[in-house]
Design a protein around this motif. Structure first.
Motif, PDB file in Angstrom:
ATOM      1  N   ARG A 306      34.255  31.255  42.823  1.00 23.93           N
ATOM      2  CA  ARG A 306      34.182  31.169  41.369  1.00 23.93           C
ATOM      3  C   ARG A 306      34.100  32.540  40.709  1.00 23.93           C
ATOM      4  O   ARG A 306      34.282  32.663  39.497  1.00 23.93           O
ATOM      5  CB  ARG A 306      32.949  30.354  40.950  1.00 23.93           C
ATOM      6  N   GLN A 307      33.805  33.551  41.488  1.00 27.75           N
ATOM      7  CA  GLN A 307      33.570  34.880  40.934  1.00 27.75           C
ATOM      8  C   GLN A 307      34.816  35.407  40.226  1.00 27.75           C
ATOM      9  O   GLN A 307      35.892  35.513  40.811  1.00 27.75           O
ATOM     10  CB  GLN A 307      33.165  35.850  42.048  1.00 27.75           C
ATOM     11  N   GLY A 308      34.650  35.739  38.952  1.00 30.31           N
ATOM     12  CA  GLY A 308      35.738  36.316  38.180  1.00 30.31           C
ATOM     13  C   GLY A 308      36.614  35.312  37.472  1.00 30.31           C
ATOM     14  O   GLY A 308      37.441  35.696  36.638  1.00 30.31           O
ATOM     15  N   VAL A 309      36.462  34.027  37.780  1.00 32.56           N
ATOM     16  CA  VAL A 309      37.322  32.999  37.181  1.00 32.56           C
ATOM     17  C   VAL A 309      36.693  32.510  35.881  1.00 32.56           C
ATOM     18  O   VAL A 309      35.552  32.046  35.864  1.00 32.56           O
ATOM     19  CB  VAL A 309      37.538  31.812  38.138  1.00 32.56           C
ATOM     20  N   SER A 310      37.451  32.585  34.807  1.00 33.57           N
ATOM     21  CA  SER A 310      36.969  32.144  33.509  1.00 33.57           C
ATOM     22  C   SER A 310      36.808  30.618  33.491  1.00 33.57           C
ATOM     23  O   SER A 310      37.471  29.902  34.247  1.00 33.57           O
ATOM     24  CB  SER A 310      37.951  32.576  32.412  1.00 33.57           C
ATOM     25  N   ALA A 314      42.640  30.491  34.978  1.00 36.36           N
ATOM     26  CA  ALA A 314      43.208  31.822  35.201  1.00 36.36           C
ATOM     27  C   ALA A 314      44.701  31.702  35.435  1.00 36.36           C
ATOM     28  O   ALA A 314      45.183  30.708  35.985  1.00 36.36           O
ATOM     29  CB  ALA A 314      42.534  32.500  36.398  1.00 36.36           C
ATOM     30  N   GLU A 318      46.388  36.867  37.143  1.00 35.02           N
ATOM     31  CA  GLU A 318      44.953  37.174  37.165  1.00 35.02           C
ATOM     32  C   GLU A 318      44.354  36.834  38.520  1.00 35.02           C
ATOM     33  O   GLU A 318      43.503  37.564  39.040  1.00 35.02           O
ATOM     34  CB  GLU A 318      44.251  36.403  36.052  1.00 35.02           C
ATOM     35  N   LEU A 322      42.461  39.381  41.081  1.00 38.63           N
ATOM     36  CA  LEU A 322      41.107  39.146  41.597  1.00 38.63           C
ATOM     37  C   LEU A 322      41.099  39.163  43.126  1.00 38.63           C
ATOM     38  O   LEU A 322      40.203  39.733  43.743  1.00 38.63           O
ATOM     39  CB  LEU A 322      40.584  37.799  41.081  1.00 38.63           C
ATOM     40  N   ARG A 323      42.095  38.556  43.718  1.00 42.88           N
ATOM     41  CA  ARG A 323      42.139  38.513  45.184  1.00 42.88           C
ATOM     42  C   ARG A 323      42.353  39.904  45.781  1.00 42.88           C
ATOM     43  O   ARG A 323      41.810  40.233  46.835  1.00 42.88           O
ATOM     44  CB  ARG A 323      43.258  37.583  45.650  1.00 42.88           C
ATOM     45  N   GLY A 325      41.438  42.678  44.370  1.00 44.69           N
ATOM     46  CA  GLY A 325      40.363  43.581  43.993  1.00 44.69           C
ATOM     47  C   GLY A 325      40.721  44.558  42.905  1.00 44.69           C
ATOM     48  O   GLY A 325      40.032  45.572  42.735  1.00 44.69           O
ATOM     49  N   THR A 327      41.313  45.567  38.795  1.00 44.51           N
ATOM     50  CA  THR A 327      40.565  45.221  37.592  1.00 44.51           C
ATOM     51  C   THR A 327      41.433  44.552  36.531  1.00 44.51           C
ATOM     52  O   THR A 327      40.924  43.850  35.668  1.00 44.51           O
ATOM     53  CB  THR A 327      39.931  46.483  36.972  1.00 44.51           C
ATOM     54  N   THR A 328      42.725  44.817  36.565  1.00 44.34           N
ATOM     55  CA  THR A 328      43.608  44.205  35.570  1.00 44.34           C
ATOM     56  C   THR A 328      44.747  43.507  36.265  1.00 44.34           C
ATOM     57  O   THR A 328      45.232  43.956  37.306  1.00 44.34           O
ATOM     58  CB  THR A 328      44.185  45.264  34.612  1.00 44.34           C
TER      59      THR A 328
END
Length: 341
Positions: A306-310, A314, A318, A322-323, A325, A327-328
């Motif tokens: 769940r970390q980073g998922v709005s 997503a 995105e 996230l996978r 690592g 930032t954008t």
């Protein structure tokens, strides 16, 4: 000068039936540097047509060869000779090592069009393209039934020639088209037009792309991919793109499209409600797909955390960011071949 006299002077046939044996080879993915001719022999005629097709006539002692090269890297090599053995040997020599191997299973050949100083240019490139079964998790499950139906499409199922993919950047529209090219590869050749704004403002270029590329007799359908063509399909298209909209519609179901096995896929960031009504009218579109972000639960399942998922979910870009690592999220490619190569 009579052509037969000219051929006789160069060692070609002397009389009708003097070279009764023939052999023909049809090639694909011909290497640019391949000559497609034996070491011996004399080139007696060469002609380049407006559509880029090159025809050559080569003659030697007891044989005559015709080589036709097409713009899509296909070629036909035909030879007549005084014996079957000679004809077969000449074809083997002319074509040995002339073609590239087929692309790997996870690749598909896509054509890329652009307008150069001397008219339309086209080149084939193998692109990575994963089958639908392996990419379906990249799209919201609510879309799966329609996407699966689209992936299974055959020529007999084609009703409408326009495919619209709309949605925010980074949702995987380009990736979806790569997968579609893979699933349709047996019956449809995918071509990406790198300068669509020029395509519909130049009748000569449009005719070359729509009509000229299949002059080799290939009976495959063709899928023309036009990315981010908002100016062509919005309500103000008539004012901003001139005759572009009219020519697009003519290609899909007007006189230009009659008898041509051509489909047109357009990606846009615009909402469907904001598109020109002539584009979305019933019967014109093969499919209209809103490609959006993955819902929260599906995005979490895709990422494995769940970390980073709005809470709203997503986009595919995105999730990859996230996978990996970063930032954008990297934007979906829109202005060159980077999204395909």
């Amino acid at each position: 000068m009579d052509q037969r006299v000219s051929l006789r002077e160069h060692g070609g046939y002397d009389d009708v039936g003097a070279q009764p044996w023939s052999h023909t080879a049809n090639l694909e993915r011909v290497r640019t540097e391949a000559t497609l001719r034996p070491a011996a022999g004399t080139l007696v005629r060469s002609a380049t047509e407006d559509n880029g097709r090159l025809a050559q006539l080569i003659v030697g002692d007891g044989w005559t060869m015709r080589v036709v090269r097409y713009q899509n890297r296909a070629a036909t090599v035909s030879v007549t000779a005084v014996s079957a053995e000679l004809a077969a040997a000449l074809i083997t020599e002319a074509t040995d090592g002339a073609t590239e191997p087929p692309p790997p299973e996870d690749h598909v050949e896509m054509g890329f069009w652009w307008h150069g100083p001397h008219g339309g240019r086209r080149v084939d490139k193998p692109i990575t393209a994963t089958e639908w079964a392996q990419t379906r998790a990249n799209y919201a499950s609510a879309l799966h039934p329609r996407l699966s139906e689209l992936m299974r499409l055959t020529p007999d199922d084609v009703h409408g020639r326009l495919l619209l993919l709309h949605g925010p950047p980074g949702t995987g529209k380009t990736s979806l088209l790569r997968t579609l090219a893979h699933e349709w590869r047996q019956w449809c050749q995918a071509d990406c037009v790198l300068d669509p704004e020029r395509l519909f403002n130049s009748p000569a270029y449009l005719m070359e792309v729509a009509v000229g590329a299949d002059s080799d007799g290939d009976d495959k359908w063709r899928l023309l991919i036009l990315e981010d063509c908002d100016e062509l399909i919005t309500p103000t298209a008539k004012q901003t793109a001139g005759q572009g909209l009219s020519r697009l519609l003519n290609l899909t179901d007007g006189l230009l499209g009659q008898g041509r096995d051509v489909l047109v896929a357009i990606t846009t960031n615009e909402d469907l409600a904001k598109l020109h009504p002539a584009v979305t009218r019933p019967g014109r579109c093969l499919s209209q797909l809103a490609v959006g972000a993955l819902p929260h639960a599906e995005a979490v399942r895709w990422l494995g955390t769940r970390q980073g998922v709005s809470s709203s979910g997503a986009t595919l870009a995105e999730l990859f960011a996230l996978r990996n690592g970063t930032t954008t999220a990297p934007p979906e490619s829109t202005d060159d071949t980077a999204g395909y190569l």
